[in-house]
Design an enzyme around this catalytic site. Structure first.
Site, PDB file in Angstrom:
ATOM      1  N   HIS A 145       0.810  -1.207   0.000  1.00 35.07           N
ATOM      2  CA  HIS A 145       0.000   0.000   0.000  1.00 35.07           C
ATOM      3  C   HIS A 145       0.843   1.256   0.000  1.00 35.07           C
ATOM      4  O   HIS A 145       0.329   2.345  -0.227  1.00 35.07           O
ATOM      5  CB  HIS A 145      -0.904   0.010   1.235  1.00 35.07           C
ATOM      6  CG  HIS A 145      -2.078  -0.887   1.080  1.00 35.07           C
ATOM      7  ND1 HIS A 145      -1.961  -2.249   1.066  1.00 35.07           N
ATOM      8  CD2 HIS A 145      -3.384  -0.611   0.868  1.00 35.07           C
ATOM      9  CE1 HIS A 145      -3.151  -2.780   0.890  1.00 35.07           C
ATOM     10  NE2 HIS A 145      -4.032  -1.814   0.760  1.00 35.07           N
TER      11      HIS A 145
HETATM   12  N1  LIG Z   1     -13.098  -9.123   2.057  1.00 39.10           N
HETATM   13  C1  LIG Z   1     -14.081  -8.223   1.938  1.00 39.10           C
HETATM   14  N2  LIG Z   1     -15.289  -8.565   1.449  1.00 39.10           N
HETATM   15  C2  LIG Z   1     -16.265  -7.655   1.311  1.00 39.10           C
HETATM   16  N3  LIG Z   1     -16.130  -6.348   1.611  1.00 39.10           N
HETATM   17  C3  LIG Z   1     -14.956  -5.956   2.107  1.00 39.10           C
HETATM   18  C4  LIG Z   1     -13.874  -6.846   2.295  1.00 39.10           C
HETATM   19  N4  LIG Z   1     -12.822  -6.140   2.779  1.00 39.10           N
HETATM   20  C5  LIG Z   1     -13.238  -4.867   2.886  1.00 39.10           C
HETATM   21  N5  LIG Z   1     -14.527  -4.749   2.476  1.00 39.10           N
HETATM   22  C6  LIG Z   1     -15.330  -3.531   2.410  1.00 39.10           C
HETATM   23  O1  LIG Z   1     -14.484  -2.473   2.008  1.00 39.10           O
HETATM   24  C7  LIG Z   1     -14.667  -1.355   2.871  1.00 39.10           C
HETATM   25  C8  LIG Z   1     -13.384  -0.565   2.996  1.00 39.10           C
HETATM   26  O2  LIG Z   1     -13.043  -0.039   1.744  1.00 39.10           O
HETATM   27  P1  LIG Z   1     -11.805   0.956   1.569  1.00 39.10           P
HETATM   28  O3  LIG Z   1     -11.676   1.814   2.779  1.00 39.10           O
HETATM   29  O4  LIG Z   1     -11.984   1.679   0.289  1.00 39.10           O
HETATM   30  O5  LIG Z   1     -10.560  -0.019   1.443  1.00 39.10           O
HETATM   31  P2  LIG Z   1      -9.285  -0.247   2.436  1.00 39.10           P
HETATM   32  O6  LIG Z   1      -9.779  -1.103   3.543  1.00 39.10           O
HETATM   33  O7  LIG Z   1      -8.287  -0.953   1.575  1.00 39.10           O
HETATM   34  O8  LIG Z   1      -8.823   1.105   2.896  1.00 39.10           O
HETATM   35  C9  LIG Z   1     -15.142  -1.951   4.177  1.00 39.10           C
HETATM   36  O9  LIG Z   1     -15.928  -1.026   4.892  1.00 39.10           O
HETATM   37  C10 LIG Z   1     -15.940  -3.176   3.749  1.00 39.10           C
HETATM   38  O10 LIG Z   1     -17.283  -2.876   3.526  1.00 39.10           O
HETATM   39 MG   LIG Z   2      -6.958   2.050   2.470  1.00 34.95          MG
END
Ligand SMILES: Nc1ncnc2c1ncn2[C@@H]1O[C@H](COP(=O)(O)OP(=O)(O)O)[C@@H](O)[C@H]1O
Ligand SMILES: [Mg+2]
Ligand SMILES: Nc1ncnc2c1ncn2[C@@H]1O[C@H](COP(=O)(O)OP(=O)(O)O)[C@@H](O)[C@H]1O
Ligand SMILES: [Mg+2]
Ligand SMILES: [Mg+2]
Ligand SMILES: [Mg+2]
Lengths: 133, 211, 133, 211
Positions: free
Chosen positions: C15
């Site tokens: 990341h």
């Molecule tokens: N394995 C997964 N399956 C389904 N939804 C997921 C999963 N991992 C994360 N999410 C969804 O993604 C959201 C977070 O997205 P985002 O903040 O854009 O990504 P990151 O966690 O990489 O920063 C969470 O609130 C959840 O709803």
């Molecule tokens: Mg993130």
């Protein structure tokens, strides 16, 4: 240090300053205010470790509740141990055998939730066994 | 050996390491990460400069100053290891101002133990200990046989050299070289090679031959 | 690519671009000529992953003997899987569940010694259990 | 729904997400890394722009273009997840030029399955699936009960909203929020909140209310 008061601090000891700084940046995002300090590279910015950087990082990370040191490779362990031997008694810093990035993430989350030093160390160590997928 | 003799040892060691830095780095490139010569040159240069500025009025203080410099300036695993060795040797000398053959033997032994404890390596693991161990033993055998410091350090330097040769068929079990496993067989260990230089510098200085 | 021909390539998906680049720099030192390519950060250099960077890195790392992908956190796994789903059939790249830095070191050493894809993957996975001290 | 209706959906979704980006980010700051709004705004803006330039002459092609844009431009876990959802929905529509209520239902179901497969989360894990799952079910119940697209999508949007509320007491078991364990209880899931926006945009467009 106004942030991180009362929380366990984290020092990331790496042979590369970019690696330590990138990991600290990533981890700081989810550390809930716990202090994460990179100690990477030699003093002149090359690949290697610097006991002076490690010592300074321990001081920066110490908010009164202890500090965990996470080394990247074996030789960072030796540098860290030299520093700890020097500080003997005057520090609550503890060296942890944990995967560098994953241990740092787990330790930061635990520290941010107010866990004590032993619990933060345990969290970092357990990261070894966590599956990514 | 008085304080100035110890200063001369460090100076001669720094010179030998600078002269042989390329070879140390070449050895480390084969089984490690190719920085041992660069690391040690930086460390010993810093130690030499720090000594120039430092008070360090006893042999023990000289060795402790060198140890601190090596630990903080070297950058590789060899820094904390040699640094701890010098510091433990310095501690073993306490406040003695004139080091005799027995005292130097106990200092060398303290160095070996310090390195062994920090790095948790054993002889046979293909590390600096495989040169330092035989050197310390040979020194003590010579000293017990009545040799003076010059004779005992010459014996130590020769034994270190034989120890270095014996690292060739070994498989590295400690440090970065251990990642390479079988691929380390057939090469000299860089740390054992630098230990030879340190012992040779000591023998040169005690023989009164340092430039 | 003249270096790394016939060797398994390694892509480090993080990341943080600093984290990926620092790890690649560190690992390249001991990779014996095997190619290690960082794929870190979003396209605009922020924290996150970029499937375009991952795809380009796979291409760069591919010297004909396969590529291992090592992700830092769980969401890097999702990005990598999306890329692999797109390349389906046209790539020998495989995603590995290994500690980021330690797995990269172990994979690079194995790749540099000429190990095949399965052996490089096994080396990365085993890094999870290696003690640092 | 024809191709231009799907384009309108994406456009409205991009607008809603941009308007609510701060709230999404705030939710993610509480239980994740505080970037969900930033991520999705970037992703949907890229999707909207890519659509402006792309041929995309069928509803399926529109959704596939959006999916590709989300996957490559979002930057967070939500990118590959939503991106895969849109791509699978697009695939389910194949070459159909006029999507009826049943076909849209199968596309929504394909989106759910694609996200579920990629992320390996289950309903109850406090993710976007906890809003999308109820939405798909409600859509199908409404459709089977004779609702038109406008009615079925309105039912879906309302169910997504209830699903979002139900994420509050849940403990996150997937994604970055799962690192925080117990600390995630008491907060809405950011991905479930953005799913509500996507469903609301769909309902708005099918009701003929898009600006
Ligand atoms: N394995 C997964 N399956 C389904 N939804 C997921 C999963 N991992 C994360 N999410 C969804 O993604 C959201 C977070 O997205 P985002 O903040 O854009 O990504 P990151 O966690 O990489 O920063 C969470 O609130 C959840 O709803
Ligand atoms: Mg993130
Ligand atoms: N645990 C250890 N115990 C004793 N000596 C060691 C240990 N680890 C490494 N060494 C010695 O250090 C040498 C490598 O030093 P150097 O290249 O300066 O450090 P690095 O491996 O960090 O690059 C090796 O050749 C070996 O002799
Ligand atoms: Mg080296
Ligand atoms: Mg090194
Ligand atoms: Mg996020």
């Amino acid at each position: 240090m106004t942030e991180g008061i009362g929380l366990v601090g984290i020092v990331l000891i790496s042979h590369s300053s970019a690696l330590a700084e990138g990991a600290a940046e990533l981890v700081q995002q989810i550390s809930g205010g716990a202090t994460v300090v990179p100690a990477g590279g030699t003093e002149d910015g090359g690949l290697g470790t610097s006991t002076d950087k490690i010592e300074a990082a321990i001081e920066d990370a110490d908010a009164g509740s202890g500090v965990v040191l996470i080394p990247d490779l074996g030789s960072a362990v030796l540098s860290a141990r030299s520093v700890l031997a020097d500080l003997a008694g005057e520090t609550t810093a503890r060296l942890v055998d944990a995967p560098f990035v994953e241990g740092a993430v787990a330790a930061a989350v635990a520290a941010g939730s107010g866990a004590d030093l032993d619990a933060v160390i345990a969290a970092a160590e357990e990261a070894r066994d966590a599956a990514k997928f | 050996m008085d304080t100035s003799a110890f200063r001369a040892w460090v100076h001669e060691a720094a010179r030998l390491i600078a002269d042989n830095a390329e070879n140390l780095t070449r050895l480390d490139a084969a089984i490690g990460d190719g920085d041992h010569g660069v690391n040690l040159r930086r460390g010993f240069q810093a130690a030499d400069e720090m000594l120039d500025k430092a008070e360090a009025e006893t042999p023990g203080a000289v060795l402790q100053t060198v140890g601190r410099a090596l630990i903080s300036k070297t950058g590789g695993a060899s820094g904390p290891l040699y640094g701890t060795g010098f510091r433990q040797a310095g501690k073993a000398l306490a406040d003695v101002t004139e080091v005799d053959v027995a005292k130097l033997g106990s200092a060398l032994e303290a160095a070996f133990n310090g390195i062994q404890q920090l790095g948790a390596a054993h002889e046979g693991d293909k590390t600096m200990l495989d040169a330092l161990g035989p050197a310390v033993t040979a020194y003590q055998v010579a000293a017990e046989g009545g040799a003076d410091i010059a004779g005992a350090t010459r014996a130590a330097a020769e034994a270190a050299e034989r120890g270095l040769a014996e690292t060739v068929p070994m498989l590295a079990r400690k440090g970065r070289a251990s990642y390479l496993g079988e691929r380390t067989i057939g090469h000299e260990d860089p740390g054992a090679a630098s230990t030879v230089l340190l012992m040779r510098a000591l023998a040169t200085v005690t023989a009164g031959e340092a430039p």
